[in-house]
Design an enzyme around this catalytic site. Structure first.
Site, PDB file in Angstrom:
ATOM      1  N   CYS A   1       0.830  -1.197   0.000  1.00 56.08           N
ATOM      2  CA  CYS A   1       0.000   0.000   0.000  1.00 56.08           C
ATOM      3  C   CYS A   1       0.865   1.248   0.000  1.00 56.08           C
ATOM      4  CB  CYS A   1      -0.922   0.007   1.211  1.00 56.08           C
ATOM      5  SG  CYS A   1      -1.991   1.471   1.281  1.00 56.08           S
TER       6      CYS A   1
ATOM      7  N   GLY B   1      -2.510  -5.658 -10.969  1.00 54.99           N
ATOM      8  CA  GLY B   1      -2.218  -4.366 -11.564  1.00 54.99           C
ATOM      9  C   GLY B   1      -2.614  -4.280 -13.025  1.00 54.99           C
TER      10      GLY B   1
END
Length: 405
Positions: A128, A242
């Site tokens: 994160c 992603g």
């Protein structure tokens, strides 16, 4: 017309799980009652809560679900209130608990506290980039700069749970973005702990104060780093994350050799078209044949059973309807349904009454059609040439040993 379910199941058995209930079977690396994590839904703060996961599990029976990141310190300091953070319905299996933190002792305690709830894996957030998480060097992606600490943390977590432990990371941080540095992280963490599964977001993170949204857009995707990891660490398992926004891209990534694929916002922003194809197109099992009307009927039973159960009126109708607002993405009536739902929040005191008021905007043909056909194809295969641009094989620093065969 909106119709309520004629028979209501025992909601206390369906939609709540705590250590007071008998644990269900757990996932293990050797013998699992679940299909493998070929497809998983990414942990997303304020999105992948119990409400969203309940909806997701109604739509797909086999995708792996993740909790929102839960800070280890929260569990340590809220031991009298653990159900609020850790309880989930048995139907949500397979499900992974994602922990955040950098204090090894607290991570170990959090793992031990969560063990009674029967999660199928525990994952540590090392990816994160939010300034709230990583900006002060506390945890999240900043942990990639401290592989020894991560290895020690993963070892401590594993010692306090009976389920596999995994790491979610990026391919680099700021200027620490070479392939060898990524491999050093994987190598050191896996050497110091029993971690054998890494979920890799194929972008680096920038910690210069940019937003999480920009961190999903500005750093370029480098899928070649991910597939080089698959090549160089043949005894590990790697899940790619992603930029993968459709089931057709999921299957393209798997075809190129990814062990699993994690999808984030596409699974939230368009759950019907994304999750609705997972069981058939990814796992090759028959479709449930559910329509969106039937999905909503099941979800309504859950929603109305948990209204206000956390105290102070939470969760309220708005909390519970939030995951439903994208169920009709791109369909006729979608905008009108959202406007009617928003207006109904002011008067409706149950999920059922709000749905009855707002779903008149959606044509019956949309409500009553099961997911059909194959996932959209014809998209550019972003993985087509990935094996032609892989970086050179990794050589472990100071070992003089090339890891790949």
């Amino acid at each position: 017309m909106w119709c309520l379910p004629s028979v209501r199941p025992n909601v206390s058995e369906m939609f709540f799980k705590s250590p007071m209930l008998k644990p269900t079977a757990r996932f293990s690396t050797t013998s699992s009652p679940y299909l493998p994590p070929s497809f998983s839904v990414a942990p997303m703060m304020e999105w992948t809560d119990n409400h969203y996961r309940t909806l997701a599990r109604i739509i797909t029976k086999h995708a792996w679900l993740y909790t929102e990141m839960i800070a280890a310190e929260t569990l340590v300091h809220q031991q009298a209130n653990l159900d609020r953070f850790l309880a989930f319905s048995p139907q949500q299996h397979p499900i992974v608990l994602q922990l955040g933190g950098s204090n090894v002792e607290n991570l170990a305690k959090a793992a031990k506290l969560s063990d009674a709830y029967g999660y199928d894996e525990i994952n540590l957030n090392c990816g994160c980039p939010s300034p709230k998480v990583a900006g002060h060097g506390c945890f999240g992606v900043s942990l990639m700069l401290k592989p020894k600490l991560v290895g020690e943390a993963m070892s401590a977590i594993a010692a306090n749970t009976n389920v596999p432990v995994t790491v979610k990371c990026r391919i680099g941080v700021d200027d620490h973005d070479s392939y060898d540095e990524l491999c050093d992280f994987i190598y050191k963490v896996s050497t110091l702990s029993p971690t054998r599964h890494f979920i890799v977001h194929s972008r680096k993170a920038l910690l210069g104060g940019i937003s999480p949204a920009d961190n999903r857009r500005i750093p370029p995707l480098k899928y070649e780093y991910f597939y080089a990891l698959v090549r160089d660490f043949p005894d590990m398992r790697f899940t790619i994350n992603g930029g993968i926004t459709s089931v057709s891209k999921v299957n393209a990534a798997l075809k190129k050799g990814a062990h699993g694929v994690m999808v984030g916002r596409a699974a939230y922003n368009n759950p019907w078209q994304t999750l609705g194809h997972v069981d058939t197109a990814v796992y090759g099992v028959p479709s449930s044949g559910l329509t969106r009307r039937q999905v909503l009927e099941q979800y309504q039973v859950y929603g109305d059973s948990v209204l206000g159960t956390h105290g102070n009126g939470r969760p309220n109708v708005r909390d519970l309807v939030k995951p439903l607002l994208n169920l009709f993405h791109s369909e006729n009536g979608n905008s009108l349904w959202k406007r009617r739902a928003d207006a109904a929040f002011k008067e409706c005191r149950s999920v059922g009454s709000l749905l009855e008021e707002s779903l008149r905007a959606i044509p019956d043909c949309v409500l009553d059609s099961p997911i059909s056909g194959s996932p959209e194809s014809g998209e550019e295969d972003v993985f087509a040439d990935v094996h032609n641009v892989l970086p050179p094989p990794y050589e472990a620093a100071g070992e003089g040993i090339i890891i790949c065969a």
